[in-house]
Design an enzyme around this catalytic site. Structure first.
Site, PDB file in Angstrom:
ATOM      1  N   LYS A  90       0.752  -1.194   0.077  1.00 34.27           N
ATOM      2  CA  LYS A  90      -0.287  -0.041  -0.014  1.00 34.27           C
ATOM      3  C   LYS A  90       0.916   1.117  -0.047  1.00 34.27           C
ATOM      4  O   LYS A  90       0.658   2.077  -0.759  1.00 34.27           O
ATOM      5  CB  LYS A  90      -0.938   0.020   1.127  1.00 34.27           C
ATOM      6  CG  LYS A  90      -1.858   1.295   1.113  1.00 34.27           C
ATOM      7  CD  LYS A  90      -2.574   1.538   2.524  1.00 34.27           C
ATOM      8  CE  LYS A  90      -1.467   2.828   3.091  1.00 34.27           C
ATOM      9  NZ  LYS A  90      -2.010   3.266   4.223  1.00 34.27           N
ATOM     10  N   ASP A 101      -6.254   0.523   0.761  1.00 34.29           N
ATOM     11  CA  ASP A 101      -6.372   0.561   2.091  1.00 34.29           C
ATOM     12  C   ASP A 101      -7.550   0.193   2.680  1.00 34.29           C
ATOM     13  O   ASP A 101      -8.482  -0.546   1.514  1.00 34.29           O
ATOM     14  CB  ASP A 101      -6.092   2.052   2.413  1.00 34.29           C
ATOM     15  CG  ASP A 101      -7.285   3.041   2.051  1.00 34.29           C
ATOM     16  OD1 ASP A 101      -8.156   2.658   1.347  1.00 34.29           O
ATOM     17  OD2 ASP A 101      -7.299   4.206   2.560  1.00 34.29           O
TER      18      ASP A 101
END
Ligand code: SF4
Length: 213
Positions: free
Chosen positions: A124, A143
Site C-alpha cells: 500500500k 487501504d
C-alpha cells in the site's frame, strides 16, 4: 453477469467516478518522495489530518533521510506520538531512512521490489509513493476504504488487501491504476462510509450491487 456486461458495468463505474474525482490526489502534505514515504508510514491506523499536523514539525527538524537516520528513537517517538503506534512507527521511519541512506544513496527507490524491502513499507505504502511521487503504475493502492468500497461494488470478494489489489488490477486497465485507488479512497471518505454509506447521493449507485434504496 455475462463478461461483456460486467466490463460495461466497470467502465460505467470508472466514468462516473472520474467525474467526481478527475485527478489522483493524495491527502498527505509532502514536498518530496521521501516526505511522502514517511507521511504514508505514519498514516497507518491514523487520519491524514492528524499526520498533516505532525509532519511539518517532524520535517522541520529532520527533513532528509540522513537526518532521520540518526535521530535518537525517544526524540522521534515524542515527535510522532499522536499518530498512534508511535514506537513501531518510529522504528520503521528511522529504519527506512537508514536503509535509504545505506542502500540507495539517500534517494527513495522507485521500484516496488526496492520499496517493499524498506522497514515498515508494504504494497500500500509503496503504491502511494510510486503513483504519486513517481507516476509509476506498478499496482493499486488498497487501504481500508478501497477494501470496503471494492467489496460493495462487487469488484472483489476478497478480504486480503493483496488479493483485492490483484482483483482490481485484473479488472482495470493499467492506465487507471494510480488514479483508481486514490479515487476510491476519496469516495469511501466522502460517500461510501463504513457505517452509513450515502447511497441516495452516490454517483455509482446504478451499478452497485450493495446500493441501498
Ligand atoms: S451505492 Fe452505496 S454502497 Fe454502493 S458505492 Fe455508493 S455509497 Fe457505497
Amino acid at each position: 453477469m455475462p463478461a461483456a456486461d460486467e466490463k460495461q458495468r466497470i467502465r460505467s463505474i470508472v466514468r462516473a467516478l472520474r467525474r467526481e474525482y478527475p485527478e489522483p490526489r493524495c491527502g498527505l502534505v509532502h514536498e518530496s518522495p521521501f516526505q511522502l514515504l514517511i507521511a504514508t508510514i505514519l498514516s497507518a491506523q491514523c487520519t491524514d489530518e492528524r499526520v498533516n499536523q505532525v509532519t511539518p514539525g517532524l520535517f522541520a527538524k529532520w527533513g532528509a533521510p540522513a537526518d532521520l537516520a540518526t535521530v535518537p528513537l525517544p526524540l522521534l517517538e515524542d515527535e510522532i506520538r499522536s499518530t498512534g503506534f508511535f514506537r513501531n512507527k518510529a522504528r520503521n521511519v528511522r529504519g527506512a531512512a537508514q536503509a535509504i541512506v545505506e542502500r540507495h544513496g539517500g534517494e527513495v527507490p522507485a521500484t516496488m521490489a526496492e520499496l517493499i524491502d524498506l522497514p515498515g513499507v508494504a504494497r500500500k505504502t509503496a503504491n502511494v509513493v510510486l503513483g504519486i511521487a513517481f507516476a509509476k503504475a506498478e499496482g493499486i493502492v488498497v487501504d481500508t476504504h478501497v477494501t470496503r468500497v471494492s467489496q460493495r461494488l462487487g469488484l472483489s470478494d476478497a478480504t486480503d488487501p493483496v488479493k483485492i489489489e490483484q482483483d482490481l488490477m485484473t479488472r482495470l486497465p493499467r492506465s487507471e491504476w494510480i488514479w483508481f485507488g486514490h479515487a476510491l479512497i476519496w469516495h469511501g471518505r466522502d460517500t461510501c462510509g463504513a457505517r452509513r454509506p450515502a447511497c441516495e447521493r452516490c454517483a455509482l449507485a446504478r451499478w452497485c450491487p450493495a446500493a441501498r434504496p
